[in-house]
Design a protein around this motif. Sequence first.
Motif, PDB file in Angstrom:
ATOM      1  N   UNK A  67      -4.300  30.076   3.126  1.00 50.89           N
ATOM      2  CA  UNK A  67      -5.134  29.030   2.560  1.00 50.89           C
ATOM      3  C   UNK A  67      -4.675  27.650   3.039  1.00 50.89           C
ATOM      4  N   UNK A  68      -5.625  26.744   3.144  1.00 49.81           N
ATOM      5  CA  UNK A  68      -5.391  25.327   3.434  1.00 49.81           C
ATOM      6  C   UNK A  68      -5.538  24.585   2.115  1.00 49.81           C
ATOM      7  N   UNK A  69      -4.554  23.776   1.770  1.00 49.20           N
ATOM      8  CA  UNK A  69      -4.589  22.980   0.545  1.00 49.20           C
ATOM      9  C   UNK A  69      -4.356  21.523   0.913  1.00 49.20           C
ATOM     10  N   UNK A  70      -5.193  20.653   0.354  1.00 54.62           N
ATOM     11  CA  UNK A  70      -4.993  19.218   0.500  1.00 54.62           C
ATOM     12  C   UNK A  70      -4.946  18.623  -0.901  1.00 54.62           C
ATOM     13  N   UNK A  71      -4.014  17.720  -1.119  1.00 53.04           N
ATOM     14  CA  UNK A  71      -3.894  17.115  -2.438  1.00 53.04           C
ATOM     15  C   UNK A  71      -2.780  16.103  -2.479  1.00 53.04           C
ATOM     16  N   UNK A  72      -2.095  16.027  -3.619  1.00 52.82           N
ATOM     17  CA  UNK A  72      -1.009  15.073  -3.805  1.00 52.82           C
ATOM     18  C   UNK A  72       0.177  15.780  -4.437  1.00 52.82           C
ATOM     19  N   UNK A  73       1.337  15.175  -4.288  1.00 52.97           N
ATOM     20  CA  UNK A  73       2.546  15.735  -4.895  1.00 52.97           C
ATOM     21  C   UNK A  73       2.812  14.995  -6.198  1.00 52.97           C
ATOM     22  N   UNK A  74       3.239  15.764  -7.200  1.00 59.65           N
ATOM     23  CA  UNK A  74       3.516  15.188  -8.509  1.00 59.65           C
ATOM     24  C   UNK A  74       4.849  15.744  -8.990  1.00 59.65           C
ATOM     25  N   UNK A 114       0.847  -1.181   0.000  1.00 58.13           N
ATOM     26  CA  UNK A 114       0.000   0.000   0.000  1.00 58.13           C
ATOM     27  C   UNK A 114       0.885   1.235   0.000  1.00 58.13           C
ATOM     28  N   UNK A 115       0.444   2.275  -0.671  1.00 62.69           N
ATOM     29  CA  UNK A 115       1.176   3.536  -0.679  1.00 62.69           C
ATOM     30  C   UNK A 115       0.185   4.686  -0.587  1.00 62.69           C
ATOM     31  N   UNK A 116       0.671   5.810  -0.103  1.00 56.03           N
ATOM     32  CA  UNK A 116      -0.167   6.993   0.068  1.00 56.03           C
ATOM     33  C   UNK A 116       0.593   8.199  -0.460  1.00 56.03           C
ATOM     34  N   UNK A 117      -0.077   9.016  -1.235  1.00 54.88           N
ATOM     35  CA  UNK A 117       0.482  10.264  -1.735  1.00 54.88           C
ATOM     36  C   UNK A 117      -0.492  11.363  -1.329  1.00 54.88           C
ATOM     37  N   UNK A 118      -0.260  11.952  -0.158  1.00 55.19           N
ATOM     38  CA  UNK A 118      -1.165  12.967   0.364  1.00 55.19           C
ATOM     39  C   UNK A 118      -0.354  14.112   0.952  1.00 55.19           C
ATOM     40  N   UNK A 119      -0.760  15.330   0.612  1.00 54.94           N
ATOM     41  CA  UNK A 119      -0.086  16.529   1.086  1.00 54.94           C
ATOM     42  C   UNK A 119      -1.117  17.439   1.721  1.00 54.94           C
ATOM     43  N   UNK A 120      -0.783  17.992   2.874  1.00 51.23           N
ATOM     44  CA  UNK A 120      -1.620  19.006   3.526  1.00 51.23           C
ATOM     45  C   UNK A 120      -0.724  20.203   3.805  1.00 51.23           C
TER      46      UNK A 120
END
Length: 155
Positions: free
Chosen positions: A74-81, A1-7
Amino acid sequence: MSVNKVILVGRLGRDPETRYMPNGDAITNFSLATDEQWRDRNGERQTRAEWHNVSLYGKLGEVANQYLRKGSQVFIEGKIQSRKYTGNDGIERTAYNIIGNEMRMLGNRNDGFDSGNNNAAPPTSNPPPAAPRRQPPQHESTTAPIDDIDDDIPF
């Protein structure tokens, strides 16, 4: 399992820039600064800022373009690319971009608004009235307490 999440929670370093793809979808880009503070061995406060390139797509990008300005928090949630490219000097480099899928505007409504910018939404002087609070009904219990309530719980 892997996770790509950025806050990230930070402030815009420049006004958002929006472009439109051939299919009409918006892409909004801006830089976001986050910082950390600590005390060094001498007890002096040190600060380091980290800059992030953020991209928001579709309606979320259009909202960001409409309401965010340089300095907005601002609050940003997403993924890194990441993407590789060759610089003008011929050296291959890697650039990192944050692809946001959630955004929340923070701070007060004057954050990031420039009085000389006609595109910025001005703060409203008459906010909409608050919805009336509903009081829970006041009922007097006429039933006796149940002693064997545990038998009715399914877990």
